[in-house]
Each structure stands twice: as C-alpha cells, then as structure tokens.
Design an enzyme around this catalytic site. Sequence first.
Site, short mmCIF file in Angstrom:
data_model
loop_
_atom_site.label_atom_id
_atom_site.label_comp_id
_atom_site.label_asym_id
_atom_site.label_seq_id
_atom_site.Cartn_x
_atom_site.Cartn_y
_atom_site.Cartn_z
N GLY A 59 24.12 -38.70 -42.34
CA GLY A 59 23.51 -37.82 -43.70
C GLY A 59 22.90 -38.30 -44.59
O GLY A 59 21.90 -38.00 -45.40
N GLU A 114 26.50 -43.20 -49.67
CA GLU A 114 26.94 -41.66 -49.22
C GLU A 114 26.08 -40.54 -49.43
O GLU A 114 25.46 -40.62 -50.58
CB GLU A 114 28.33 -41.48 -49.72
CG GLU A 114 29.52 -41.75 -48.63
CD GLU A 114 29.68 -40.62 -47.68
OE1 GLU A 114 28.56 -40.00 -47.27
OE2 GLU A 114 30.76 -40.45 -46.93
N ASP A 115 26.04 -39.62 -48.62
CA ASP A 115 25.25 -38.34 -48.91
C ASP A 115 25.96 -37.41 -49.74
O ASP A 115 25.40 -37.02 -50.86
CB ASP A 115 24.53 -37.66 -47.72
CG ASP A 115 25.64 -37.62 -46.57
OD1 ASP A 115 26.92 -38.15 -46.89
OD2 ASP A 115 25.79 -36.72 -45.57
N ASP A 118 33.03 -34.73 -50.30
CA ASP A 118 33.71 -33.50 -50.30
C ASP A 118 35.04 -33.71 -50.56
O ASP A 118 35.40 -33.88 -51.64
CB ASP A 118 33.36 -32.89 -48.95
CG ASP A 118 33.82 -31.44 -49.05
OD1 ASP A 118 34.73 -31.04 -49.59
OD2 ASP A 118 33.25 -30.87 -47.90
N LYS A 146 31.24 -32.87 -54.47
CA LYS A 146 31.97 -31.62 -54.88
C LYS A 146 33.04 -32.17 -55.58
O LYS A 146 34.33 -32.46 -55.13
CB LYS A 146 32.34 -31.11 -53.58
CG LYS A 146 31.10 -30.61 -52.65
CD LYS A 146 31.53 -29.92 -51.54
CE LYS A 146 30.32 -29.69 -50.36
NZ LYS A 146 30.58 -29.34 -49.33
N PHE A 167 29.02 -25.23 -48.91
CA PHE A 167 28.48 -26.16 -48.08
C PHE A 167 26.99 -26.31 -47.96
O PHE A 167 26.27 -25.12 -48.26
CB PHE A 167 28.79 -25.34 -46.60
CG PHE A 167 28.55 -26.46 -45.42
CD1 PHE A 167 29.47 -27.35 -44.98
CD2 PHE A 167 27.20 -26.52 -44.71
CE1 PHE A 167 28.87 -28.38 -44.14
CE2 PHE A 167 27.07 -27.37 -43.60
CZ PHE A 167 27.91 -28.59 -43.57
N VAL A 168 26.28 -27.31 -47.96
CA VAL A 168 24.97 -27.64 -48.38
C VAL A 168 24.11 -28.23 -47.11
O VAL A 168 24.71 -28.98 -46.24
CB VAL A 168 24.69 -28.41 -49.68
CG1 VAL A 168 25.10 -27.42 -50.75
CG2 VAL A 168 25.26 -29.47 -49.68
N ASP A 174 22.91 -31.92 -42.76
CA ASP A 174 22.82 -30.89 -41.73
C ASP A 174 24.01 -29.93 -41.54
O ASP A 174 25.07 -30.04 -42.03
CB ASP A 174 22.90 -31.62 -40.20
CG ASP A 174 24.19 -32.25 -39.83
OD1 ASP A 174 24.84 -32.98 -40.65
OD2 ASP A 174 24.78 -31.85 -38.82
N ARG A 180 18.09 -31.03 -41.42
CA ARG A 180 18.15 -32.08 -42.06
C ARG A 180 16.70 -32.58 -42.79
O ARG A 180 16.66 -33.49 -43.77
CB ARG A 180 18.27 -33.57 -41.20
CG ARG A 180 19.79 -33.51 -40.41
CD ARG A 180 20.06 -34.93 -39.92
NE ARG A 180 21.15 -34.91 -39.10
CZ ARG A 180 22.35 -35.21 -39.41
NH1 ARG A 180 22.68 -35.33 -40.73
NH2 ARG A 180 23.43 -35.12 -38.46
P1 IMP Z 1 34.81 -35.91 -46.99
O1 IMP Z 1 35.41 -36.61 -46.06
O2 IMP Z 1 35.31 -34.61 -46.83
O3 IMP Z 1 34.21 -36.22 -48.34
O4 IMP Z 1 33.53 -35.47 -46.16
C1 IMP Z 1 32.38 -36.54 -46.18
C2 IMP Z 1 31.24 -36.31 -45.25
O5 IMP Z 1 31.31 -34.87 -44.65
C3 IMP Z 1 29.86 -36.27 -45.46
O6 IMP Z 1 29.43 -37.80 -45.46
C4 IMP Z 1 29.13 -35.30 -44.71
O7 IMP Z 1 28.76 -35.83 -43.39
C5 IMP Z 1 30.25 -34.42 -44.54
N1 IMP Z 1 29.86 -33.13 -45.27
C6 IMP Z 1 30.74 -32.85 -46.19
N2 IMP Z 1 30.35 -31.72 -47.03
C7 IMP Z 1 29.07 -31.29 -46.27
C8 IMP Z 1 28.19 -30.06 -46.73
O8 IMP Z 1 28.39 -29.50 -47.78
N3 IMP Z 1 27.16 -30.35 -45.92
C9 IMP Z 1 26.82 -31.04 -44.77
N4 IMP Z 1 27.77 -32.06 -44.59
C10 IMP Z 1 28.76 -32.50 -45.27
#
Ligand code: IMP
Length: 197
Positions: A59, A114-115, A118, A146, A167-168, A174, A180
């Site tokens: 991402g 990081e992108d 979440d 988030k 979700f974005v 993606d 993307r």
């Molecule tokens: P986390 O471990 O829940 O913080 O999620 C991190 C990873 O989940 C990110 O690096 C993204 O690859 C993916 N992700 C989380 N939220 C989104 C979203 O809204 N859109 C797309 N990918 C997401």
Amino acid sequence: MSIDYPEKFVAELDGKYEGWVLEELVSEKEIRTRVKELGREITNHYKDKTPILIAVLNGSFIFIADLIREMDIECEVDFIKLSSYMNETKSSGTVRLVKDISANITDRDVIVIEDIVDSGLTIKFLKNRMEGSGPTSVAFVTLLHKEEVSKIDFDLDYVGFKIPNKFVVGYGLDLDQKYRKLPAIYTVKESDQNGRS
Ligand code: IMP
C-alpha cells in the site's frame, strides 16, 4: 489512453461489491500539499543523518515514492511486506511476515512508512520487528490514521491525515488489488438503490 476520473463517484464497483461507489475523501491536491509538509518536517528532524526508510508493501509504494522526493537529505530505502487483510475490508486479526527487510538496521535511524493505520496491529508488529534489531531510533510515518479505531500505546511520529473509520482506496491503497492507481483517497460505500448515493 488517459483515464478521466471525475471527483465524485469515480467508479461503481463490480462483482461482490456491485452497486457500491467510491467517494472522494482526500483530494490529490491535499495529498500533494501534506506530503510536501511531511517531507520538510522529516528533513528538518534528520538533518546530517542518513536514515533508512522502510516502506510497508504494497500500500505505501506510491506514498514513499512521493515522500522521498520531498526530502532533502540522503536516505536509504528498503521494503517489508506483511499481511493482515485477506482480500476483504476487514482485518484477519493476525499479522504475517510475507517479506522481511534485507538491510541491516542495527545502529541505524529507521523510519517506517505506512499507508494506513487501522486497528494498529500491523504497526505494533513493525515496532517489535524493528526494535528487535537494535536500531538507533525508530520513527513511524503514516499517510492515514483511523484514530477512532486504532489501539496503539505509542505515538505515531508523522501522520498525514486522520480519517474516519471507513474503508478507503486510492493513492496505493486497494480493494481486492484494485483502485491503487487512483490519484486521491476515496471511501468505498454502499449506495442506496439505483447504484447512486
Ligand atoms: P491494521 O493492522 O488494522 O492497522 O491495518 C494495516 C493494513 O491494513 C494497512 O497497511 C493496509 O494494508 C490495510 N488496510 C487497513 N485499512 C485499510 C483501508 O481502509 N483500505 C485499504 N487497506 C487498508
């Protein structure tokens, strides 16, 4: 052939997301301005140092490409790939290391790129992975956060935008490997009947 993306409702999603629509949340211009600011802040902080940027695949590949060109210092780049999403809009709850970094980060200034943060699971995993290798310092940069839903007990050093719990896609992010290449950030949402919200 150039693709003309209107600002809103750029695409209707097909397959299992049929009838869902994309709606712009952060514009291309807002992203460009903020990435420039982040580049400047990081440059000021790491003046006279040569940090190693570790971008989280897939991402953050567009974000790091833009960010590094807004930084006016020497730096190195490496990549790590993790998986916590199983091609869905919800986390699988566990993080798996798919591809580790190849650089030696002992005694280095590490900047994780990081992108999106979440739940925070991925960034916690990254913090443990990096700190386990004895770096001089570790900082975290994320384009999107988030904040309402992330559960992390440490500060993120640089945050592009705080966004709601939606979700974005776009600018590297993606949905099932699609969207993307969109130039801005879009929420994916269920529309009312007739495919329009
Ligand atoms: P986390 O471990 O829940 O913080 O999620 C991190 C990873 O989940 C990110 O690096 C993204 O690859 C993916 N992700 C989380 N939220 C989104 C979203 O809204 N859109 C797309 N990918 C997401």
